[in-house]
Scaffold this motif. Structure first.
Motif, PDB file in Angstrom:
ATOM      1  N   GLY A   1       0.714  -1.168   0.016  1.00  0.00           N
ATOM      2  CA  GLY A   1      -0.149   0.073  -0.075  1.00  0.00           C
ATOM      3  C   GLY A   1       0.864   1.195   0.103  1.00  0.00           C
ATOM      4  N   LYS A   2       1.991   1.092  -0.444  1.00  0.00           N
ATOM      5  CA  LYS A   2       2.995   2.372  -0.338  1.00  0.00           C
ATOM      6  C   LYS A   2       2.401   3.296  -1.345  1.00  0.00           C
ATOM      7  CE  LYS A   2       6.344  -0.442  -1.626  1.00  0.00           C
ATOM      8  NZ  LYS A   2       5.400  -1.487  -1.785  1.00  0.00           N
ATOM      9  N   SER A   3       1.923   3.442  -2.409  1.00  0.00           N
ATOM     10  CA  SER A   3       1.616   4.325  -3.492  1.00  0.00           C
ATOM     11  C   SER A   3       0.214   4.883  -2.845  1.00  0.00           C
ATOM     12  CB  SER A   3       1.448   3.843  -4.707  1.00  0.00           C
ATOM     13  OG  SER A   3       2.597   3.377  -5.380  1.00  0.00           O
ATOM     14  N   THR A   4      -0.655   3.871  -2.298  1.00  0.00           N
ATOM     15  CA  THR A   4      -1.809   4.497  -2.013  1.00  0.00           C
ATOM     16  C   THR A   4      -1.635   5.130  -0.709  1.00  0.00           C
ATOM     17  OG1 THR A   4      -2.911   2.301  -2.406  1.00  0.00           O
ATOM     18  CG2 THR A   4      -3.877   3.635  -0.735  1.00  0.00           C
ATOM     19  N   LEU A   5      -0.672   4.915   0.164  1.00  0.00           N
ATOM     20  CA  LEU A   5      -0.404   5.885   1.273  1.00  0.00           C
ATOM     21  C   LEU A   5      -0.041   7.339   0.792  1.00  0.00           C
ATOM     22  CD1 LEU A   5       0.010   5.994   4.414  1.00  0.00           C
ATOM     23  CD2 LEU A   5       2.662   5.467   3.984  1.00  0.00           C
ATOM     24  N   ILE A   6       0.990   7.167  -0.203  1.00  0.00           N
ATOM     25  CA  ILE A   6       1.273   8.811  -0.633  1.00  0.00           C
ATOM     26  C   ILE A   6       0.010   9.487  -1.012  1.00  0.00           C
ATOM     27  CG2 ILE A   6       3.018   9.939  -2.141  1.00  0.00           C
ATOM     28  CD1 ILE A   6       5.014   7.880  -1.646  1.00  0.00           C
ATOM     29  N   ASN A   7      -0.497   8.932  -1.952  1.00  0.00           N
ATOM     30  CA  ASN A   7      -1.683   9.417  -2.604  1.00  0.00           C
ATOM     31  C   ASN A   7      -2.680   9.898  -1.300  1.00  0.00           C
ATOM     32  OD1 ASN A   7      -1.036   9.115  -5.152  1.00  0.00           O
ATOM     33  ND2 ASN A   7      -2.296   7.232  -5.359  1.00  0.00           N
ATOM     34  N   ARG A   8      -2.910   9.305  -0.282  1.00  0.00           N
ATOM     35  CA  ARG A   8      -3.530   9.759   0.845  1.00  0.00           C
ATOM     36  C   ARG A   8      -3.124  10.910   1.350  1.00  0.00           C
ATOM     37  NH1 ARG A   8      -8.795   9.886   2.301  1.00  0.00           N
ATOM     38  NH2 ARG A   8      -8.996   7.493   1.461  1.00  0.00           N
ATOM     39  N   PHE A   9      -1.646  10.745   1.658  1.00  0.00           N
ATOM     40  CA  PHE A   9      -0.889  12.072   2.205  1.00  0.00           C
ATOM     41  C   PHE A   9      -1.407  13.376   1.497  1.00  0.00           C
ATOM     42  CE2 PHE A   9       2.384   9.362   4.237  1.00  0.00           C
ATOM     43  CZ  PHE A   9       2.163   9.459   5.550  1.00  0.00           C
TER      44      PHE A   9
ATOM     45  N   ARG B   1      -1.653  10.890  -7.407  1.00  0.00           N
ATOM     46  CA  ARG B   1      -0.531  11.197  -7.935  1.00  0.00           C
ATOM     47  C   ARG B   1       0.301   9.913  -8.437  1.00  0.00           C
ATOM     48  NH1 ARG B   1       3.577  11.254  -9.923  1.00  0.00           N
ATOM     49  NH2 ARG B   1       5.123  12.975  -9.864  1.00  0.00           N
ATOM     50  N   LEU B   2      -0.059   8.898  -7.795  1.00  0.00           N
ATOM     51  CA  LEU B   2       0.734   7.669  -8.019  1.00  0.00           C
ATOM     52  C   LEU B   2      -0.245   6.661  -8.392  1.00  0.00           C
ATOM     53  CD1 LEU B   2       3.458   7.404  -5.064  1.00  0.00           C
ATOM     54  CD2 LEU B   2       3.690   8.200  -7.528  1.00  0.00           C
ATOM     55  N   ILE B   3       0.080   5.874  -9.417  1.00  0.00           N
ATOM     56  CA  ILE B   3      -0.818   4.648  -9.967  1.00  0.00           C
ATOM     57  C   ILE B   3      -0.963   3.541  -8.948  1.00  0.00           C
ATOM     58  CG2 ILE B   3      -1.401   2.948 -11.730  1.00  0.00           C
ATOM     59  CD1 ILE B   3       0.704   4.611 -13.392  1.00  0.00           C
ATOM     60  N   THR B   4      -2.127   3.135  -8.594  1.00  0.00           N
ATOM     61  CA  THR B   4      -2.373   2.230  -7.672  1.00  0.00           C
ATOM     62  C   THR B   4      -3.363   1.114  -8.085  1.00  0.00           C
ATOM     63  OG1 THR B   4      -4.228   3.402  -6.679  1.00  0.00           O
ATOM     64  CG2 THR B   4      -2.118   3.725  -5.854  1.00  0.00           C
ATOM     65  N   GLY B   5      -3.395   0.077  -7.447  1.00  0.00           N
ATOM     66  CA  GLY B   5      -4.260  -1.093  -8.108  1.00  0.00           C
ATOM     67  C   GLY B   5      -4.037  -1.953  -7.477  1.00  0.00           C
ATOM     68  N   PRO B   6      -4.796  -3.236  -7.809  1.00  0.00           N
ATOM     69  CA  PRO B   6      -4.615  -4.727  -7.147  1.00  0.00           C
ATOM     70  C   PRO B   6      -3.235  -5.407  -7.627  1.00  0.00           C
ATOM     71  CG  PRO B   6      -6.404  -4.837  -8.730  1.00  0.00           C
ATOM     72  CD  PRO B   6      -6.118  -3.325  -8.863  1.00  0.00           C
ATOM     73  N   GLU B   7      -3.009  -5.108  -8.838  1.00  0.00           N
ATOM     74  CA  GLU B   7      -1.722  -5.648  -9.578  1.00  0.00           C
ATOM     75  C   GLU B   7      -0.527  -5.451  -8.573  1.00  0.00           C
ATOM     76  OE1 GLU B   7      -4.008  -3.810 -12.894  1.00  0.00           O
ATOM     77  OE2 GLU B   7      -3.173  -3.017 -10.953  1.00  0.00           O
ATOM     78  N   ALA B   8       0.082  -6.403  -8.056  1.00  0.00           N
ATOM     79  CA  ALA B   8       1.610  -6.278  -7.406  1.00  0.00           C
ATOM     80  C   ALA B   8       2.379  -5.741  -8.281  1.00  0.00           C
ATOM     81  CB  ALA B   8       1.804  -7.537  -6.623  1.00  0.00           C
ATOM     82  N   GLY B   9       3.456  -4.715  -7.807  1.00  0.00           N
ATOM     83  CA  GLY B   9       4.646  -4.369  -8.429  1.00  0.00           C
ATOM     84  C   GLY B   9       4.420  -3.253  -9.414  1.00  0.00           C
ATOM     85  N   ILE B  10       3.281  -2.788  -9.343  1.00  0.00           N
ATOM     86  CA  ILE B  10       2.855  -1.661 -10.126  1.00  0.00           C
ATOM     87  C   ILE B  10       4.191  -0.480 -10.283  1.00  0.00           C
ATOM     88  CG2 ILE B  10       1.399   0.355 -10.645  1.00  0.00           C
ATOM     89  CD1 ILE B  10      -1.026  -0.901  -9.930  1.00  0.00           C
TER      90      ILE B  10
ATOM     91  N   LEU C   1       6.608   1.563  16.307  1.00  0.00           N
ATOM     92  CA  LEU C   1       5.611   0.899  15.592  1.00  0.00           C
ATOM     93  C   LEU C   1       4.223   1.388  15.467  1.00  0.00           C
ATOM     94  CD1 LEU C   1       4.701  -1.978  14.003  1.00  0.00           C
ATOM     95  CD2 LEU C   1       4.584  -2.893  16.255  1.00  0.00           C
ATOM     96  N   LEU C   2       3.615   1.763  14.539  1.00  0.00           N
ATOM     97  CA  LEU C   2       2.600   2.505  14.363  1.00  0.00           C
ATOM     98  C   LEU C   2       1.403   1.768  13.371  1.00  0.00           C
ATOM     99  CD1 LEU C   2       3.805   5.944  13.778  1.00  0.00           C
ATOM    100  CD2 LEU C   2       3.310   5.070  15.888  1.00  0.00           C
ATOM    101  N   THR C   3       0.052   2.060  13.764  1.00  0.00           N
ATOM    102  CA  THR C   3      -1.102   1.330  12.874  1.00  0.00           C
ATOM    103  C   THR C   3      -1.602   2.503  12.146  1.00  0.00           C
ATOM    104  OG1 THR C   3      -2.828   1.703  14.656  1.00  0.00           O
ATOM    105  CG2 THR C   3      -1.472  -0.427  14.645  1.00  0.00           C
ATOM    106  N   VAL C   4      -1.635   2.267  10.504  1.00  0.00           N
ATOM    107  CA  VAL C   4      -2.401   3.313   9.853  1.00  0.00           C
ATOM    108  C   VAL C   4      -3.310   2.710   8.922  1.00  0.00           C
ATOM    109  CG1 VAL C   4      -0.237   4.788   9.924  1.00  0.00           C
ATOM    110  CG2 VAL C   4      -0.397   3.167   8.253  1.00  0.00           C
ATOM    111  N   SER C   5      -4.142   3.561   8.153  1.00  0.00           N
ATOM    112  CA  SER C   5      -4.723   3.043   7.189  1.00  0.00           C
ATOM    113  C   SER C   5      -4.664   3.885   5.915  1.00  0.00           C
ATOM    114  CB  SER C   5      -6.188   2.689   7.482  1.00  0.00           C
ATOM    115  OG  SER C   5      -7.094   2.468   6.281  1.00  0.00           O
ATOM    116  N   ALA C   6      -4.108   3.601   4.906  1.00  0.00           N
ATOM    117  CA  ALA C   6      -3.949   4.402   3.804  1.00  0.00           C
ATOM    118  C   ALA C   6      -5.316   4.728   3.071  1.00  0.00           C
ATOM    119  CB  ALA C   6      -2.842   3.811   2.779  1.00  0.00           C
ATOM    120  N   GLU C   7      -6.112   3.662   3.257  1.00  0.00           N
ATOM    121  CA  GLU C   7      -7.335   3.705   2.578  1.00  0.00           C
ATOM    122  C   GLU C   7      -8.382   4.975   3.208  1.00  0.00           C
ATOM    123  OE1 GLU C   7      -9.759   3.016  -0.565  1.00  0.00           O
ATOM    124  OE2 GLU C   7      -7.792   1.866  -0.223  1.00  0.00           O
ATOM    125  N   THR C   8      -8.125   4.735   4.586  1.00  0.00           N
ATOM    126  CA  THR C   8      -9.346   5.675   5.418  1.00  0.00           C
ATOM    127  C   THR C   8      -8.384   7.081   5.907  1.00  0.00           C
ATOM    128  OG1 THR C   8      -8.691   4.870   7.509  1.00  0.00           O
ATOM    129  CG2 THR C   8     -10.523   3.858   5.933  1.00  0.00           C
ATOM    130  N   GLY C   9      -7.028   6.996   5.689  1.00  0.00           N
ATOM    131  CA  GLY C   9      -6.286   8.290   6.543  1.00  0.00           C
ATOM    132  C   GLY C   9      -5.975   8.125   7.993  1.00  0.00           C
TER     133      GLY C   9
END
Length: 457
Positions: A195-203, A208-217, A338-346
């Protein structure tokens, strides 16, 4: 960091956009390979061409695909790059000539408000002459003929850019990397699909970054400058660095993936703080510990975040299990955040950034001489160094020789015989009493350089 005019490079796949990007920025920032579609996200860099400074954007190859497919999502990134640019370089392959996709891109660009410069790449020699003539029909005037690979024609490119961006003036913000106000260089690393790109997009609040179910985008390491407003409403500058997912070495077979992983490791070297993003639905794996160990070996400050916490099962047990595994697997550094986050919800993202800034502060800390000496005396008095073979190890003084990471030298006699366990005791004591927390601390031992300076006691 100076504000600069922006130049986007667009075109169909494999016409040489990334090669020109690397040529303009003066280093191999973008991955280049013979197969089409290597670039997926748009990558930015600072370029200089005969004294003309600008920011250049490398984009994914423009493809005519369904918007919901990966190529379709890549095309949206290209369109966004053109919209934000001050001028776009429309590149065609002079050797291959104009193809229907070039004509489609030309129709799209003619509807844009961004100035367009037509570039015919691979135009060296006679093999590109026909393609240059065909490019005239695209409606953007005479193409700039160049060879991105060999550097031919860059003077002509300069002459084409100069009337459009040559008069650009902007203030230089004059960043000093060691200043607390300098942008935080924050790299996001982890296994594929964490979820690295999704995290940055949420930030940053945009796709800004392409995301999707495909691994290794993500293939390139992408740096994005951004301003975060903290809880006190203070703007803080951040340079976010997204990286390719890092799988176990045995599973990395393709040349392109090897290049992507190497690029991610270079991004770690560039960063100040590294966030290791874990997938809470998968837990901690040995590969995560290897990545964390690599970050610490490079002397970078580390923060670990459990992503997808909104869908985690048995959350309390999972958190405690991961925490215990980290303590066992990263014995060289205790207490890594060690923190807990959700890139999907922020969820948890502000806390993650606050922790990253605090960690950088500790990583950059210089201890006053008096405080360092007082700690040194207390540490030796509390636990004196051992006497291997009945001979005393005398530790004379300590000095801090560097920051980022904090580095110290202890001078004394027979310090080469100091057990590793005692070095760990000193480093742990430093972290605890001098405020370094879990950042890497480097300790070196030196004997007196004078051969006549002997300990006679």
């Amino acid at each position: 960091m100076p504000l600069l005019p922006t130049v986007a490079i667009v075109g169909r796949p494999n016409v040489g956009k990334s090669t020109l990007f690397n040529r303009l920025v003066g280093k191999k920032l973008a991955l280049v390979d013979d197969q089409p579609g290597v670039t997926r996200d748009r990558r930015m860099g600072e370029a200089s061409l005969v004294g003309l400074d600008f920011r250049v954007i490398d984009t994914a190859g423009y493809e005519d695909e369904d918007p919901d497919t990966l190529p379709g999502r890549m095309r949206r990134q290209t369109q966004a790059a053109v919209d934000e640019a001050d001028v776009a370089l429309f590149m065609v392959d002079a050797r291959a000539g104009v193809v229907p996709l070039d004509e489609e891109i030309a129709r799209w660009l003619r509807g844009s408000d961004t100035p367009i410069i037509l570039v015919a790449n691979k135009a060296e020699g006679r093999s590109g002459e026909q393609g240059v003539l065909e490019a005239l029909a695209l409606g953007f005037g005479d193409p700039v003929q160049l060879s991105a690979e060999h550097g031919e024609g860059v003077a002509d490119l300069f002459e084409a850019l100069l009337p459009i961006i040559g008069e650009w003036e902007a203030p230089d913000l004059g960043d000093d990397d060691s200043s607390p106000d300098a942008p935080l260089k924050l790299a996001i690393v982890g296994r594929p699909n964490a979820g690295k790109s999704t995290l940055i997009n949420r930030f940053i609040g945009e796709d800004r970054l392409i995301t999707g179910p495909e691994a290794g985008i993500t293939r390139d390491s992408i740096a994005i400058d951004w301003i975060w407003t903290d809880r006190k409403q203070v703007p803080r500058r951040v340079r976010l660095i997204d990286t390719a997912g890092m799988r176990k070495r045995a599973k990395v077979q393709e040349k392109l993936e090897k290049l992507s992983v190497a690029d991610a490791l270079r991004a770690v070297d560039f960063a100040e703080v590294v966030v290791l993003l874990l997938d809470a639905t998968l837990g901690l794996e040995s590969q995560d510990l290897r990545i964390a160990d690599k970050v610490l070996q490079e002397g970078r400050a580390l923060v670990i975040a459990l992503n997808k916490w909104d869908v985690a099962q048995d959350a309390s047990s999972l958190f405690n299990g991961v925490k215990k595994a980290l303590e066992d697997g990263l014995s060289q550094v205790k207490g890594v955040p060690l923190l807990t986050v959700s890139a999907e919800t922020g969820r948890g993202l502000d806390q993650l950034l606050e922790t990253a800034f605090e960690t950088r502060e500790a990583w950059s800390k210089r201890v006053p001489t008096g405080e360092l000496n007082r700690w040194f005396e207390r540490a030796i008095a509390a636990t004196p160094p051992p006497a291997p073979g009945g001979k005393r190890i005398k530790m004379r003084y300590v000095t801090q020789v560097n920051t980022r990471p904090p580095s110290f030298v202890i001078f004394g006699t027979r310090v080469d015989q100091l057990p590793a366990s005692y070095e760990r005791y000193l480093i742990n004591s430093m972290r605890r009493e001098l405020g370094f927390g879990a950042v890497p601390v480097r300790l070196m031992l030196r004997a007196p350089s004078n051969p006549f300076d002997r300990d006679k006691n």
